[in-house]
Design a protein around this motif. Structure first.
Motif, PDB file in Angstrom:
ATOM      1  N   GLY A 147      -4.459  -4.373  -3.745  1.00  0.00           N
ATOM      2  CA  GLY A 147      -5.436  -3.311  -3.974  1.00  0.00           C
ATOM      3  C   GLY A 147      -4.656  -2.097  -4.409  1.00  0.00           C
ATOM      4  O   GLY A 147      -4.019  -1.448  -3.588  1.00  0.00           O
ATOM      5  N   HIS A 148      -4.637  -1.838  -5.708  1.00  0.00           N
ATOM      6  CA  HIS A 148      -3.821  -0.749  -6.261  1.00  0.00           C
ATOM      7  C   HIS A 148      -4.742   0.369  -6.726  1.00  0.00           C
ATOM      8  O   HIS A 148      -5.558   0.169  -7.623  1.00  0.00           O
TER       9      HIS A 148
ATOM     10  N   ARG B 110      -5.404   0.702   8.501  1.00  0.00           N
ATOM     11  CA  ARG B 110      -3.984   0.336   8.460  1.00  0.00           C
ATOM     12  C   ARG B 110      -3.289   0.851   9.710  1.00  0.00           C
ATOM     13  O   ARG B 110      -3.602   1.941  10.190  1.00  0.00           O
TER      14      ARG B 110
ATOM     15  N   ASP C   1       0.807  -1.228   0.000  1.00  0.00           N
ATOM     16  CA  ASP C   1       0.000   0.000   0.000  1.00  0.00           C
ATOM     17  C   ASP C   1       0.836   1.272   0.000  1.00  0.00           C
ATOM     18  O   ASP C   1       0.435   2.292   0.565  1.00  0.00           O
TER      19      ASP C   1
HETATM   20 MG    MG Z   1      -2.846  -1.609  -1.785  1.00  0.00          MG
END
Ligand code: MG
Ligand code: GDP
Ligand code: IMO
Length: 427
Positions: free
Chosen positions: A40-41, A304, A13
């Protein structure tokens, strides 16, 4: 010709999606070589935000060929959902190809991922539950099914039925959990197999030919170096090799093919899921970073964990990747702080460690040694060149370079494509 690997320097991330999309405007091809839909971009173009999981982040550039390489674990269901979402937004998708050698993530892998996690109790890894670990387990155990298997309908149904039976024995007897539905899975995957056919290629040949004809080829890392199965914070890692070396096996290229390695590096540190994190800020400052940086997972939505920049991690990561330059991301997120800390080294048992330790017990007992820099306390999201950054921000960048020994050639000051400072062209 330029061949460029873009890898995450930390625990994922870091902003890989943004930079891959940015660099892909000059790339003929973007290639994923590991991981799966655990990635997950995020790509932001104007007011539109895309979260890509399996499809390479070059897809927004019409001229770019996008390859899902042999080292990826391929989730057909996720792939078609993602494809449909992109098509709905008018994104061109006829330039996406999937390796015939990629292993499949099947519904029982997701079921097993969740069951293993639950069985671990407090010692869970915090996986994305996308079936990644169990799919790589099957690959290594030699019971995996591959994309090429899907091309032979009768043979595929037979192999898949046998695997469903085998996995249901584990699910029912070991975990006492309800079996996965064989008829449903067979029906779904027969349909996926027919729909997948036009996308399937021997992608290794495509990559080889692009490299041989001197095209710009970009290798897209997923996850981050500290999640590498060998070199990360084992066992709190993913099932693949997110480092630059992962592309040799994951894309099927020779060891000398990649010329540049860009380490995508957050200006601070985040981690989602469990595992050691020496510079973690389990306090108000960590919460502030999370809120300003919108630090919630693009795949699972989980908050996060946030902390200061860890120079020991990025230095280690630069070594194991052969990083040739850094892209320093989300620098704008630090704009509101009076003081900023960067960890220069770890102290363990009264001694300075020379490198990132393997043992989790040692890591637990490491004390970060910080240097403190003044903040810049102004909006830098409008800056488009290095000289227009305030002195304190430039000093922060220089300190990162000194700590890691790697030049920072890209600085990102916002999620949009435009909010990018290029100090030196790399493509
Ligand atoms: Mg990501
Ligand atoms: P990836 O997995 O490495 O591609 O990163 P993610 O997309 O999961 O997470 C990065 C997040 O930061 C996304 O929401 C991006 O839109 C956002 N982002 C990327 N670069 C910047 C930046 O320079 N500043 C800010 N504020 N956000 C950024
Ligand atoms: P991108 O590409 C951040 C983490 C999970 C968990 C561990 C193992 O968006 O940077 P897995 O499902 O892979 O078996 O989970 O790895 N993880 C990521 N963390 N970014 C990612 O991808 C990740 N992919 C997996 O949270 O801690």
């Amino acid at each position: 010709m330029a061949t460029l690997a873009v890898v995450g320097s930390q625990w994922g991330d870091e902003g890989k999606g943004k930079i891959i999309d940015y660099l892909a405007k000059k790339a003929a091809m973007v290639v994923r070589g590991q991981g799966g839909s655990n990635a997950g971009h995020t790509v932001v173009i104007g007011t539109k935000k895309y979260a890509l999981h399996l499809i390479p982040s070059g897809v927004m550039n019409e001229h770019t060929v996008n390859i899902i390489g042999n080292g990826v674990v391929f989730d057909a269901e996720g792939f078609f959902d993602e494809l449909a979402a992109l098509e709905k937004d008018g994104v061109k998708t006829d330039n996406i190809f999937v390796s015939d050698r990629a292993h499949l993530v099947l519904p029982y892998h997701k079921t097993l991922d969740a069951l293993y996690e639950e069985a671990r109790g407090d010692g869970d890894l915090g996986t994305t539950r996308k079936g990644i670990g169990p799919a790589y387990m099957d690959k290594v155990e030699r019971s995996g099914l591959r994309v090429c298997d899907m091309l032979d309908e009768a043979g595929f149904r037979k192999k898949l039925a046998a695997q469903i039976d085998a996995k249901n024995r584990i699910i029912e007897t070991l975990f006492g959990a309800p079996p996965v539905n064989k008829a449903d899975i067979l029906a779904k995957f027969t349909d996926y197999a027919a729909r997948l056919r036009p996308y399937v290629r021997d992608t290794g040949v495509m990559v080889y030919e692009a490299v041989q004809s001197d095209k710009n080829v970009l290798f897209e890392g997923a996850q981050g170096s500290m999640l590498d199965i060998d070199l990360g914070t084992y066992p709190y890692v993913t099932g693949s090799h997110p480092i630059s070396g992962g592309f040799t096996t994951g894309a099927g290229i020779g060891a000398g093919v990649i010329k540049h390695v860009v380490g995508i590096t957050k200006a601070y540190t985040t981690r989602v899921g469990k595992g050691p994190f020496v510079t973690e800020l389990d306090n108000e400052t960590g919460v502030r970073i999370r809120e300003i940086g919108h630090e919630y997972g693009a795949t699972t939505g989980r908050p996060r964990r946030c902390g200061w920049f860890d120079g020991v991690v990025v230095r280690y990561s630069a070594r194991v990747n052969g990083t040739t330059c850094l892209a320093l991301m989300l620098l704008d997120v630090l704009s509101d702080f009076d003081e900023l800390k960067l960890c220069q080294r770890y102290e363990y048992g009264g001694k300075t460690l020379s490198d990132f330790p393997a043992s989790l017990d040692v890591l637990d007992a490491c004390v970060p040694q910080y240097i403190t820099l003044p903040g810049w306390k102004c909006d830098i999201s409008v800056c488009r060149d290095f000289d227009s950054l305030p002195e304190a921000a430039r000093n922060y960048v220089k300190t990162v370079e000194e700590m890691t020994g790697v030049p920072v050639k890209i600085i990102s000051v916002g999620p949009d494509r435009e909010q990018t400072i290029i100090r030196e062209e790399i493509f």
